[in-house]
Design a protein around this motif. Structure first.
Motif, PDB file in Angstrom:
ATOM      1  N   VAL A 146     -21.662  25.494   1.370  1.00  0.00           N
ATOM      2  CA  VAL A 146     -21.444  26.543   2.366  1.00  0.00           C
ATOM      3  C   VAL A 146     -20.357  27.524   1.935  1.00  0.00           C
ATOM      4  O   VAL A 146     -20.547  28.740   1.979  1.00  0.00           O
ATOM      5  CB  VAL A 146     -21.117  25.922   3.741  1.00  0.00           C
ATOM      6  N   TYR A 147     -19.201  27.025   1.494  1.00  0.00           N
ATOM      7  CA  TYR A 147     -18.060  27.909   1.262  1.00  0.00           C
ATOM      8  C   TYR A 147     -17.930  28.437  -0.157  1.00  0.00           C
ATOM      9  O   TYR A 147     -17.291  29.469  -0.362  1.00  0.00           O
ATOM     10  CB  TYR A 147     -16.767  27.198   1.687  1.00  0.00           C
ATOM     11  N   LEU A 148     -18.525  27.780  -1.123  1.00  0.00           N
ATOM     12  CA  LEU A 148     -18.447  28.298  -2.486  1.00  0.00           C
ATOM     13  C   LEU A 148     -19.749  28.968  -2.928  1.00  0.00           C
ATOM     14  O   LEU A 148     -19.719  29.938  -3.665  1.00  0.00           O
ATOM     15  CB  LEU A 148     -18.062  27.173  -3.462  1.00  0.00           C
ATOM     16  N   GLU A 149     -20.882  28.437  -2.466  1.00  0.00           N
ATOM     17  CA  GLU A 149     -22.163  29.023  -2.842  1.00  0.00           C
ATOM     18  C   GLU A 149     -22.650  30.059  -1.832  1.00  0.00           C
ATOM     19  O   GLU A 149     -23.565  30.814  -2.107  1.00  0.00           O
ATOM     20  CB  GLU A 149     -23.224  27.928  -2.999  1.00  0.00           C
ATOM     21  N   GLY A 150     -22.074  30.048  -0.614  1.00  0.00           N
ATOM     22  CA  GLY A 150     -22.432  31.045   0.387  1.00  0.00           C
ATOM     23  C   GLY A 150     -23.645  30.716   1.232  1.00  0.00           C
ATOM     24  O   GLY A 150     -24.177  31.586   1.903  1.00  0.00           O
ATOM     25  N   ALA A 151     -24.096  29.469   1.234  1.00  0.00           N
ATOM     26  CA  ALA A 151     -25.242  29.080   2.058  1.00  0.00           C
ATOM     27  C   ALA A 151     -24.821  29.032   3.526  1.00  0.00           C
ATOM     28  O   ALA A 151     -23.657  28.794   3.845  1.00  0.00           O
ATOM     29  CB  ALA A 151     -25.772  27.721   1.625  1.00  0.00           C
ATOM     30  N   SER A 152     -25.776  29.240   4.417  1.00  0.00           N
ATOM     31  CA  SER A 152     -25.482  29.142   5.846  1.00  0.00           C
ATOM     32  C   SER A 152     -25.592  27.686   6.285  1.00  0.00           C
ATOM     33  O   SER A 152     -26.131  26.838   5.566  1.00  0.00           O
ATOM     34  CB  SER A 152     -26.458  29.995   6.647  1.00  0.00           C
ATOM     35  N   TYR A 153     -25.095  27.397   7.480  1.00  0.00           N
ATOM     36  CA  TYR A 153     -25.213  26.046   8.032  1.00  0.00           C
ATOM     37  C   TYR A 153     -26.681  25.651   8.117  1.00  0.00           C
ATOM     38  O   TYR A 153     -27.054  24.521   7.797  1.00  0.00           O
ATOM     39  CB  TYR A 153     -24.591  25.971   9.421  1.00  0.00           C
ATOM     40  N   ALA A 154     -27.516  26.578   8.559  1.00  0.00           N
ATOM     41  CA  ALA A 154     -28.947  26.300   8.706  1.00  0.00           C
ATOM     42  C   ALA A 154     -29.591  26.002   7.346  1.00  0.00           C
ATOM     43  O   ALA A 154     -30.433  25.100   7.230  1.00  0.00           O
ATOM     44  CB  ALA A 154     -29.653  27.475   9.375  1.00  0.00           C
ATOM     45  N   TRP A 170     -19.993  17.431   9.443  1.00  0.00           N
ATOM     46  CA  TRP A 170     -19.566  17.196   8.059  1.00  0.00           C
ATOM     47  C   TRP A 170     -18.552  18.250   7.633  1.00  0.00           C
ATOM     48  O   TRP A 170     -17.526  17.945   7.043  1.00  0.00           O
ATOM     49  CB  TRP A 170     -20.746  17.275   7.097  1.00  0.00           C
ATOM     50  N   LEU A 171     -18.888  19.495   7.915  1.00  0.00           N
ATOM     51  CA  LEU A 171     -18.022  20.596   7.482  1.00  0.00           C
ATOM     52  C   LEU A 171     -16.673  20.540   8.199  1.00  0.00           C
ATOM     53  O   LEU A 171     -15.632  20.721   7.569  1.00  0.00           O
ATOM     54  CB  LEU A 171     -18.709  21.945   7.725  1.00  0.00           C
ATOM     55  N   ARG A 172     -16.692  20.282   9.493  1.00  0.00           N
ATOM     56  CA  ARG A 172     -15.448  20.221  10.247  1.00  0.00           C
ATOM     57  C   ARG A 172     -14.555  19.103   9.726  1.00  0.00           C
ATOM     58  O   ARG A 172     -13.380  19.305   9.444  1.00  0.00           O
ATOM     59  CB  ARG A 172     -15.748  20.020  11.733  1.00  0.00           C
ATOM     60  N   ARG A 173     -15.122  17.896   9.610  1.00  0.00           N
ATOM     61  CA  ARG A 173     -14.331  16.759   9.102  1.00  0.00           C
ATOM     62  C   ARG A 173     -13.894  17.001   7.669  1.00  0.00           C
ATOM     63  O   ARG A 173     -12.757  16.695   7.289  1.00  0.00           O
ATOM     64  CB  ARG A 173     -15.148  15.471   9.190  1.00  0.00           C
ATOM     65  N   GLY A 174     -14.778  17.580   6.865  1.00  0.00           N
ATOM     66  CA  GLY A 174     -14.429  17.868   5.474  1.00  0.00           C
ATOM     67  C   GLY A 174     -13.284  18.858   5.364  1.00  0.00           C
ATOM     68  O   GLY A 174     -12.368  18.690   4.559  1.00  0.00           O
TER      69      GLY A 174
END
Length: 184
Positions: A146-154, A170-174
């Motif tokens: 999501v944050y390095l490759e730019g993919a959306s949550y969906a 996952w993202l929040r805990r990560g």
């Protein structure tokens, strides 16, 4: 057609001489393109031409009462003002000392990072990679995607075949674990 246009511009100038702001706005809309081109042709610098154009219209506002309708095109009067203002600005600019190309080049910052900034970036990248290894593969992969490759949550949910709310968790805990790791 040209006579009608000439009469319209003359009427606008006459109304500007009386302080009519609407006429001034109309005159600007009708003539600014041509007057800007005159300034630009003399100065060869868009920013200077735009500033000069402002000066031209200030002069027109202040001296519209000096225009005498004599059967000649009113654009001639306007173009003369623009040309003279541009020449005055050009002469004033030529009076200033000109920097040598080497001086100009030295004053422009390089877009590439310097050695110090490059070292800091490498250290930050190593710290990030180290922390991503510590937080677990699932969360680390989600963060990278999501944050390095730019993919959306969906997109991530679709790729992993997981519900979107699970991906958000996952993202929040990560991110929380990543924050704790980097803060140490």
């Amino acid at each position: 057609m040209l006579d009608q246009r000439r009469a319209e511009v003359e009427a606008m100038i006459a109304r500007v001489a009386l302080g009519d702001r609407q006429a001034f706005e109309s005159l600007y809309e009708a003539t600014s393109g041509k007057l800007h081109a005159v300034c630009l042709s003399v100065l060869k610098d868009r920013a200077a031409a735009e500033e000069t154009l402002q000066d031209v219209f200030i002069q027109i506002w202040n001296h519209a009462d000096r225009y005498a309708a004599n059967g000649l095109s009113p654009m001639t009067w306007l173009i003369t003002i623009a040309r003279n203002r541009a020449i005055d600005r050009l002469r004033a600019r030529q009076g200033r000392p000109v920097q040598a190309p080497a001086e100009v080049a030295a004053s422009v910052a390089s877009p590439t990072p310097g050695p110090e900034e490059e070292t800091i970036r490498r250290q930050q990248r190593r710290l990030l990679e180290s922390c991503l290894e510590q937080i677990g593969e699932t969360q680390a992969n989600a963060l990278r995607t999501v944050y390095l490759e730019g993919a959306s949550y969906a997109d991530l949910a679709e790729r992993s075949g997981t519900p979107i709310n699970t991906v958000r968790s996952w993202l929040r805990r990560g991110l929380l674990r990543l924050k704790d790791c980097i803060g140490q």
